[in-house]
Structures are given as C-alpha cells and as structure tokens.
Scaffold this motif. Structure first.
Motif, mmCIF file in Angstrom:
data_model
loop_
_atom_site.group_PDB
_atom_site.id
_atom_site.type_symbol
_atom_site.label_atom_id
_atom_site.label_comp_id
_atom_site.label_asym_id
_atom_site.label_seq_id
_atom_site.Cartn_x
_atom_site.Cartn_y
_atom_site.Cartn_z
ATOM 1 N N GLU A 293 40.872 35.705 50.487
ATOM 2 C CA GLU A 293 42.008 35.949 49.593
ATOM 3 C C GLU A 293 43.297 35.512 50.280
ATOM 4 O OE1 GLU A 293 39.090 39.527 49.198
ATOM 5 O OE2 GLU A 293 40.264 38.657 50.844
ATOM 6 N N TYR A 306 49.213 37.951 41.497
ATOM 7 C CA TYR A 306 48.329 36.792 41.459
ATOM 8 C C TYR A 306 47.966 36.404 42.892
ATOM 9 C CZ TYR A 306 49.586 36.126 36.527
ATOM 10 O OH TYR A 306 49.774 36.287 35.182
ATOM 11 N N CYS A 308 44.990 33.585 45.339
ATOM 12 C CA CYS A 308 43.890 32.631 45.383
ATOM 13 C C CYS A 308 42.738 33.226 46.169
ATOM 14 C CB CYS A 308 44.333 31.321 46.041
ATOM 15 S SG CYS A 308 45.594 30.424 45.114
ATOM 16 N N THR A 309 41.535 32.872 45.778
ATOM 17 C CA THR A 309 40.370 33.386 46.495
ATOM 18 C C THR A 309 39.212 32.399 46.398
ATOM 19 O OG1 THR A 309 38.856 35.271 46.747
ATOM 20 C CG2 THR A 309 39.521 34.695 44.506
ATOM 21 N N ASP A 340 39.824 29.790 43.434
ATOM 22 C CA ASP A 340 40.255 30.151 42.094
ATOM 23 C C ASP A 340 41.565 30.927 42.179
ATOM 24 O OD1 ASP A 340 37.968 29.103 40.841
ATOM 25 O OD2 ASP A 340 36.847 30.968 41.195
ATOM 26 N N ARG A 342 43.206 34.442 40.706
ATOM 27 C CA ARG A 342 42.907 35.712 40.070
ATOM 28 C C ARG A 342 44.177 36.565 40.053
ATOM 29 N NH1 ARG A 342 37.270 36.098 39.698
ATOM 30 N NH2 ARG A 342 37.465 38.260 39.028
ATOM 31 N N ARG A 343 44.126 37.692 39.368
ATOM 32 C CA ARG A 343 45.254 38.612 39.358
ATOM 33 C C ARG A 343 44.775 40.048 39.193
ATOM 34 N NH1 ARG A 343 48.351 37.997 33.458
ATOM 35 N NH2 ARG A 343 46.652 38.863 32.173
ATOM 36 N N SER A 356 40.286 43.154 39.592
ATOM 37 C CA SER A 356 40.635 41.728 39.632
ATOM 38 C C SER A 356 40.082 41.014 38.416
ATOM 39 C CB SER A 356 40.072 41.101 40.905
ATOM 40 O OG SER A 356 40.314 39.719 40.928
ATOM 41 N N GLU A 357 40.875 40.059 37.871
ATOM 42 C CA GLU A 357 40.420 39.259 36.745
ATOM 43 C C GLU A 357 40.716 37.784 37.001
ATOM 44 O OE1 GLU A 357 43.789 39.383 33.365
ATOM 45 O OE2 GLU A 357 42.941 41.365 33.794
ATOM 46 N N LEU A 358 39.815 36.933 36.550
ATOM 47 C CA LEU A 358 39.939 35.491 36.758
ATOM 48 C C LEU A 358 40.994 34.909 35.817
ATOM 49 C CD1 LEU A 358 38.753 32.967 38.211
ATOM 50 C CD2 LEU A 358 37.158 32.775 36.282
ATOM 51 N N VAL A 359 41.898 34.092 36.359
ATOM 52 C CA VAL A 359 42.941 33.450 35.566
ATOM 53 C C VAL A 359 42.698 31.945 35.466
ATOM 54 C CG1 VAL A 359 45.424 33.055 35.315
ATOM 55 C CG2 VAL A 359 44.606 35.216 36.264
ATOM 56 N N ASP A 361 39.851 29.120 36.665
ATOM 57 C CA ASP A 361 38.546 28.832 37.252
ATOM 58 C C ASP A 361 38.541 27.399 37.765
ATOM 59 O OD1 ASP A 361 35.941 28.519 37.994
ATOM 60 O OD2 ASP A 361 35.110 28.654 35.972
#
Length: 515
Positions: A293, A306, A308-309, A340, A342-343, A356-359, A361
């Motif tokens: 992360e 927000y 990156c991971t 990706d 995420r936030r 966490s949710e993907l924003v 991909d």
C-alpha cells in the motif's frame, strides 16, 4: 580635477545603465513573403490555452540562418504588443505590456504573428494563437531541483516559483559540497489545502526527520518506531484536520543492464500510517503483509482516503520460486507489479476507516497506477498509469489518466500526454489547471508542464513552465521533482528551517495502537 573626472565617470556610468534599460523598439516588417508553416519555437508555445495571470511566454526561434525576429501579438478583444530579438533570436517580452494584454483578452484569443529576417529578406510564418482562459492559476509552484542520479545528496533543494513572474525563492537547500557529516536528502514536500501555513518535508540521512511547519514555526519529528516498517514516506495532509496520512515504504533499487529505462525502484514492503500533528501520535491504517500500500491521498472533503496497492508479483506457471526467496522474485519479475487504486471512508469523529473498495482496476488490464490526486470539486481522480510498477518517474509508458467519479468513465489525458514520461501532478485550487513533470523535452530531465483542464473534463495541449531566458531549460542540469501549487508563498525562512534541521534531533512520535 579629480572631482571633475569622478563626475564624468558617474555620468557615463548612468548613461550606459540607462541605455541598457531602454528596450529596442521593434516594428512589423512592411514587406515579407509568407511561409507555409508555423514558426519553430522553443519552447513550443503555439496554439495553447494559458492562465490569465501567467508570466510572459518568452521564446526563441529555431532557425539557424535567421538574423532577427519580430513578433506581433494582437488581442481578439483589444490590445497589441510588438516585440522582437536580435541575432540570438530570443523574444523577451515586457512583463507590464504582457499582463495588460492578458487582462484585456481574458476569455478570448491572442493572435501571434512571427517574422524572421533571412539573407533573402523577411518571412512571416503562419499565425498561431494563445487562448487566455477566464481562470487564473495559483500563483506559487514549489518543487525540488535534483540531479537525475542516485549516488549523492549534495546540491539539491526545495524552491518556490512565482508563476505570475520569474521570481524564484529558496525554501531550503542542503549542503552545496559533499560533506559526510552533514550530507542529507530532502524530499516529499506537501501542503494542507493549497496553503503553506501547514506544510512538511522529509530530511533523510544526516539530521534526518520530518520537518513540520505550522503558522510559520518549524519543528522536527521522528515518525518511526518498532511497530512500523520505516519512517513516514509519501504524505497527504487532511484538508481540514491536523492529520497526515503517510505510506511507510521499505524500498529497493534495481539497475537495468539492457533497458531504455535506467532504474527500477520497488517496494519490498509498504503500509499506511495516520499521524496526528497536534498530539504527535502515529498509528497504522493498513499493514496487510500480502499487499503493498502506498501513495495515500485525501479527497477534498476529507471523507475518503485514496491509495495505491499491489499484490506480490507472480512468477510464470513454469517457474517455481519459493516464498523464502520473495525478494529475488520481486527483482526478477519487476514488470509484474500492477498497482490498483482503492479508497476507504474516513470518520472524522473517531479517526477510523471503513472497508477498502476498488476504484480503478489496473491490474486486471496488466497496467499500474501511481500518485492519485482528486480534483478540488471531488469529481475527477487524476493519476499516472504505466505498464508496471509505482515509480513512474522513470517509466516512459507513464501517462496521465482521469476517472470521472460521477460517470465512472476512465480515459487518458491525450492532449497533455507525450511519448516520454509524464508523472507527478498537482491540481490548481480551482480545478482548471494541472501541473505535472515530463521528460518530453530531452528524455533525461523532468520539466514542469501546465495543461488546461476544461469544464468538460478534457485536457488541452500542455506547455512548459515559462522562463525569462527561453534557453534556461537547455542549460539547467537538474530535474524538477514533485511540483505543488499553492495560493500563498512559504513564509518560514530558509535559516529557520536550517536551524530546525541541524540543531534539533526531533521529537519521537508516540505509537498509537489500532482501535
């Protein structure tokens, strides 16, 4: 007699100074032939959209056989500016006349006609235009100037430029010559909500720590400990609260033997931290050992973080590398790191985060994202996307992308991007301008470029940061690193920062266990 001679010398000195200050008056040639192309200018300032408060776009003509240049700038609404240059073929405009012309044509266009004198006579190139936007740009841009190398920390610094003119101010410089006892690096300057009233930057190696400036006063803190990987690295101030999100990164470098890109910087491990500036407390946000992360970024309303991971890079099916040799796997398959975006939702009362949710991909497309930045209105997520990895400052595949968080559309900022590196970017506080780093001029040095981001969510042709001498970027052997826009100038003095760095060890941040 001596007094008389002294008086004559004084008069002659004043005369020559006055002559030096008087600008030559240029006139538009009466006779010329038409060229079939636009003038070859350096930098390329043809057909661009510019802020209404930008410094003069001085330029040089790239014509070896020309001996003189004249340029006429005529406003669509009103105003006219005629200027030129001699055998150096440089057009250096009067700042007052330039600013007046911009003010007269806000929201309109300025037609530029360039004339060049050759041994056969005058030539007029095809006209090009400067569109003056209604919106101005934040007047101050800060950046690090650093040699594009990896061995020494000497002769680098943080600087701030006034974009309405050519004034550059030193925020802080390290040692000018190599000195093992005092050798240190400075990096990761960051501001809260486009204001220098709350700012920070890191000092590495000797005199290490994080320098935090609040209301003109600097202090040094140590954001590290046994419970976290390393000290805080990439920062992001919360827009309203005295909180900073950091990544903490254990990184390694790999140097390519046969590759267009010189260096690869990889995460060996990375987590996210939350630091309370007032309490001098730090705690973990995320520390998943299976994830990398990095690059935290707050939304402008402070409700989302927000970042990156990436997963661990995977070897091909026919190659087996045991987990005990994970470091070798990362080096061998450096191009299998896909980050990706995420936030997580943030609760300002409890200082806790939601799931966490993907924003964006990127891994699903075998692409990789870095450096997310949300526009001031909260609608657009701006980031750099490349073929792999997260240190895109060296990746020629890196381009600027946006995701419209309202419509869920994702697209490249094609008009602003180039075939070379385009990365590290900042929004203006009104959301109409983006400043970013690009290597498009020579492939080696990053220079700041500015692009207009219109109300339709589209970028316009980018242009290089104007300099008084158009050839400045050809002679400067340093890269501009991490441009950041602010509404106000840094008020803390370089001397105060030096005292803070050299004379204090830094207060150790207290570790706060996760709730």
């Amino acid at each position: 007699m001596r007094e008389h001679k002294g008086y004559v010398v004084l008069l002659l000195t004043l005369y020559f100074l006055l002559c030096a200050c008087v600008r030559k008056a240029y006139t538009v040639p009466a006779q010329y032939v038409e060229a079939d192309s636009v003038a070859p200018l350096y930098p390329d300032y043809t057909d661009i959209t510019i802020p209404a408060n930008i410094a003069p776009l001085n330029f040089a003509l790239l014509e070896d056989e020309a001996t003189e240049i004249v340029a006429e700038l005529k406003g669509e609404k009103e105003g006219n500016l005629v200027t030129g240059g001699g055998k150096e073929l440089k057009v250096i405009m009067d700042s007052t006349e330039w600013q007046q012309l911009l003010a007269q044509n806000r929201g309109a266009a300025i037609r530029v006609d360039v004339y060049a004198h050759f041994p056969t006579g005058w030539v007029r190139y095809k006209s090009h235009h400067l569109t003056v936007a209604e919106e101005g740009i934040d007047p101050y841009l800060s950046y690090r100037l650093i040699e594009p190398g990896y061995e020494l920390y000497r002769q680098l610094g943080l600087y701030q430029r006034n974009l309405t003119n050519f004034d550059e101010h030193v925020i802080y410089e390290n040692n000018r010559t190599f000195d093992e006892e005092h050798n240190h690096c400075i990096n990761c300057h960051n501001y809260q909500n486009y204001s220098t009233r709350q700012m920070l930057f890191h000092v590495r190696a000797q005199h290490g720590g994080t320098v935090i400036v609040r209301e003109g006063k600097a202090r040094k803190v140590q954001i590290k400990g046994d419970s976290i990987l390393t000290a805080g690295v990439y920062p992001s101030w919360h827009p309203t609260l005295p909180l900073v999100a950091f990544s903490t990164n254990k990184t390694g470098q790999a140097f390519h033997m046969y590759h267009d890109e010189k260096i690869e910087v990889q995460d060996e491990a990375s987590d996210l931290l939350l630091y309370d500036v007032e309490k001098n407390e730090v705690g973990l946000i995320l520390n998943d050992t299976t994830q990398f992360e990095t690059f935290p970024c707050w939304s402008p309303d402070g409700r989302w973080l927000y970042y990156c991971t990436s997963d661990e890079p995977q070897a091909p099916d026919d190659v087996h590398i045991p987990d005990s040799m994970a470091e070798m796997r990362r080096v061998m398959f450096y191009d299998k790191f896909f980050y990706d975006i995420r936030r997580m939702a943030f609760d300002e009362q409890t200082h806790t985060f939601g799931p966490s949710e993907l924003v964006v991909d990127c891994a699903g497309r075998h692409r990789s994202a870095s450096f997310p930045r949300v526009s001031p209105d909260g609608r657009y997520l701006l980031y750099a996307e490349g073929d792999y990895g997260q240190f895109h400052i060296w990746h020629k595949s890196s381009d600027l992308y946006v995701k419209d968080l309202q419509t869920d559309s994702l697209y490249a900022l094609t008009e602003a991007n180039s075939p070379d590196v385009d990365s590290y970017h900042t929004w203006s506080s009104n959301g109409r301008w983006i400043v970013f780093s690009s290597r498009r001029m020579d492939g080696n040095y990053t220079r700041p470029f500015i692009t207009y981001f219109d109300k339709r969510g589209q970028a316009h042709k980018a242009f290089c940061l104007p300099q008084y001498d158009p050839e400045y970027n050809l002679l400067l052997l340093k890269s501009y690193n991490v441009p950041e826009l602010t509404r106000d100038a840094v008020s803390v003095s370089a001397k105060s920062l030096q005292q803070c760095i050299y004379e204090t060890d830094g207060e150790q941040a207290k570790f706060r266990p996760r709730k």
